[in-house]
Design a protein around this motif. Structure first.
Motif, PDB file in Angstrom:
ATOM      1  N   ALA A  25       3.877  -1.408 -11.485  1.00  0.00           N
ATOM      2  CA  ALA A  25       3.124  -1.751 -10.273  1.00  0.00           C
ATOM      3  C   ALA A  25       2.988  -3.268 -10.149  1.00  0.00           C
ATOM      4  N   GLY A  26       2.748  -3.946 -11.266  1.00  0.00           N
ATOM      5  CA  GLY A  26       2.649  -5.405 -11.239  1.00  0.00           C
ATOM      6  C   GLY A  26       3.950  -6.057 -10.816  1.00  0.00           C
ATOM      7  N   VAL A  27       5.067  -5.538 -11.322  1.00  0.00           N
ATOM      8  CA  VAL A  27       6.380  -6.076 -10.947  1.00  0.00           C
ATOM      9  C   VAL A  27       6.618  -5.871  -9.453  1.00  0.00           C
ATOM     10  N   MET A  28       6.275  -4.696  -8.956  1.00  0.00           N
ATOM     11  CA  MET A  28       6.448  -4.397  -7.529  1.00  0.00           C
ATOM     12  C   MET A  28       5.618  -5.346  -6.660  1.00  0.00           C
ATOM     13  N   LEU A  29       4.361  -5.558  -7.045  1.00  0.00           N
ATOM     14  CA  LEU A  29       3.486  -6.446  -6.282  1.00  0.00           C
ATOM     15  C   LEU A  29       3.990  -7.887  -6.324  1.00  0.00           C
ATOM     16  N   LEU A  30       4.575  -8.296  -7.448  1.00  0.00           N
ATOM     17  CA  LEU A  30       5.148  -9.640  -7.551  1.00  0.00           C
ATOM     18  C   LEU A  30       6.289  -9.820  -6.556  1.00  0.00           C
ATOM     19  N   ALA A  90       7.278  -3.780   7.466  1.00  0.00           N
ATOM     20  CA  ALA A  90       6.766  -3.022   6.319  1.00  0.00           C
ATOM     21  C   ALA A  90       7.647  -1.812   6.030  1.00  0.00           C
ATOM     22  N   VAL A  91       7.929  -1.052   7.098  1.00  0.00           N
ATOM     23  CA  VAL A  91       8.815   0.119   7.004  1.00  0.00           C
ATOM     24  C   VAL A  91       9.812   0.044   8.141  1.00  0.00           C
ATOM     25  N   PRO A  92      11.123   0.069   7.914  1.00  0.00           N
ATOM     26  CA  PRO A  92      11.745   0.382   6.633  1.00  0.00           C
ATOM     27  C   PRO A  92      12.323  -0.837   5.906  1.00  0.00           C
ATOM     28  N   SER A  93      11.933  -2.078   6.305  1.00  0.00           N
ATOM     29  CA  SER A  93      12.561  -3.239   5.694  1.00  0.00           C
ATOM     30  C   SER A  93      12.112  -3.445   4.246  1.00  0.00           C
ATOM     31  N   LEU A  94      10.800  -3.549   4.009  1.00  0.00           N
ATOM     32  CA  LEU A  94      10.293  -3.757   2.649  1.00  0.00           C
ATOM     33  C   LEU A  94      10.113  -2.427   1.921  1.00  0.00           C
ATOM     34  N   ALA A  95       9.284  -1.560   2.473  1.00  0.00           N
ATOM     35  CA  ALA A  95       9.078  -0.239   1.874  1.00  0.00           C
ATOM     36  C   ALA A  95      10.142   0.709   2.404  1.00  0.00           C
ATOM     37  N   SER A  96      11.369   0.495   1.995  1.00  0.00           N
ATOM     38  CA  SER A  96      12.496   1.310   2.444  1.00  0.00           C
ATOM     39  C   SER A  96      12.477   2.657   1.711  1.00  0.00           C
ATOM     40  N   PRO A  97      13.212   3.649   2.215  1.00  0.00           N
ATOM     41  CA  PRO A  97      13.305   4.916   1.491  1.00  0.00           C
ATOM     42  C   PRO A  97      13.804   4.721   0.055  1.00  0.00           C
ATOM     43  N   GLY A  98      14.754   3.798  -0.123  1.00  0.00           N
ATOM     44  CA  GLY A  98      15.250   3.519  -1.469  1.00  0.00           C
ATOM     45  C   GLY A  98      14.167   2.955  -2.364  1.00  0.00           C
ATOM     46  N   ALA A 123       0.833  -1.210   0.000  1.00  0.00           N
ATOM     47  CA  ALA A 123       0.000   0.000   0.000  1.00  0.00           C
ATOM     48  C   ALA A 123       0.865   1.257   0.000  1.00  0.00           C
ATOM     49  N   ILE A 124       1.944   1.246   0.793  1.00  0.00           N
ATOM     50  CA  ILE A 124       2.836   2.407   0.854  1.00  0.00           C
ATOM     51  C   ILE A 124       3.513   2.639  -0.493  1.00  0.00           C
ATOM     52  N   LEU A 125       4.010   1.563  -1.098  1.00  0.00           N
ATOM     53  CA  LEU A 125       4.688   1.700  -2.391  1.00  0.00           C
ATOM     54  C   LEU A 125       3.708   2.112  -3.485  1.00  0.00           C
ATOM     55  N   MET A 126       2.475   1.629  -3.421  1.00  0.00           N
ATOM     56  CA  MET A 126       1.468   2.054  -4.395  1.00  0.00           C
ATOM     57  C   MET A 126       1.150   3.539  -4.224  1.00  0.00           C
ATOM     58  N   PHE A 154       1.291   8.995  -6.057  1.00  0.00           N
ATOM     59  CA  PHE A 154       1.410  10.390  -5.595  1.00  0.00           C
ATOM     60  C   PHE A 154       2.839  10.798  -5.254  1.00  0.00           C
ATOM     61  N   GLY A 155       3.780   9.861  -5.291  1.00  0.00           N
ATOM     62  CA  GLY A 155       5.134  10.141  -4.812  1.00  0.00           C
ATOM     63  C   GLY A 155       5.822  11.280  -5.530  1.00  0.00           C
ATOM     64  N   GLN A 156       5.673  11.321  -6.863  1.00  0.00           N
ATOM     65  CA  GLN A 156       6.361  12.363  -7.617  1.00  0.00           C
ATOM     66  C   GLN A 156       5.845  13.745  -7.235  1.00  0.00           C
ATOM     67  N   LEU A 157       4.547  13.873  -7.063  1.00  0.00           N
ATOM     68  CA  LEU A 157       3.974  15.157  -6.651  1.00  0.00           C
ATOM     69  C   LEU A 157       4.465  15.540  -5.259  1.00  0.00           C
TER      70      LEU A 157
END
Length: 213
Positions: free
Chosen positions: A152-157, A121-129, A50-53, A58-61
């Protein structure tokens, strides 16, 4: 097309690091039951996805509005990871207290975030990188909505693979027991502290060299 998919898969695999999540998962869930470990793994993957999605959409904005750069993310992530590594190395002290104090501690502990949220979830999987990588790979100026959907599909995989990896940690925990997991926790804490220190130092050196954040 295949080369692009492979490049995105490798990039997201490195920054999400499903394999590297296994020792963290073992460390924070060693005292839980098998059912609780399965639930923790599932919640961690759902929250990180959910965080990565969110950052994909919206991340770029957000980053453009706040003027946040990769090096700033790297320093912040390194500090958070280092603080967590310290808890893995030293553990939580449990001094003797009266019943009232114990009840108060239990109430406070119940309000603490689940290990599925922090640090899995944070910061192990959804790390700042990972957050910044997903923003770069879905740049609105360079990639269409179709391209971003594929990313998005690659990320979810990869997040799904991380879930499988954490589920495979169950037999490891059963084999080594609580004492063994305590040893693993401290060893991995030292490694994580070193990784965190390296991330912060490399970012600071880059800031000194380039003068950019």
């Amino acid at each position: 097309m295949f080369e692009t998919l492979l490049e995105e898969f490798i990039t997201l695999w490195v920054v999400i690091d499903p394999i590297g999540t296994i020792p963290v998962f073992i460390a924070v869930t060693s005292a839980l039951t098998a059912v609780q470990r399965r639930k923790t793994a599932l919640v961690a993957c759902l929250v990180s996805a959910a965080i990565l999605m969110f950052f994909l959409i919206f991340g770029q904005l957000l980053i453009d509005a706040l003027g946040i750069g990769l090096l700033s993310f790297q320093v912040a992530g390194g500090i958070v990871l280092f603080l967590f590594a310290l808890t893995m190395i030293f553990g939580e002290s449990k001094p003797e207290t009266d019943r009232k104090s114990v009840d108060l501690e239990d109430e406070i502990a119940s309000e603490r975030p689940s290990p599925a949220v922090f640090p899995l979830a944070v910061p192990s999987l959804a790390s700042p990188g990972a957050m910044l990588a997903i923003v770069i790979l879905t740049d609105n100026h360079r990639f269409s909505v179709a391209d971003q959907t594929i990313t998005a599909g690659v990320m979810l995989l990869i997040v799904a693979i991380a879930y499988v990896c954490m589920r495979l940690a169950d037999p490891i925990i059963r084999l080594i027991g609580i004492s063994g997991s305590a040893v693993v926790s401290r060893v991995m804490g030292m490694i994580l502290a070193s990784v965190a220190a390296n991330a912060v130092l490399s970012a600071l050196l880059e800031i000194v060299k380039t003068g950019a954040l």
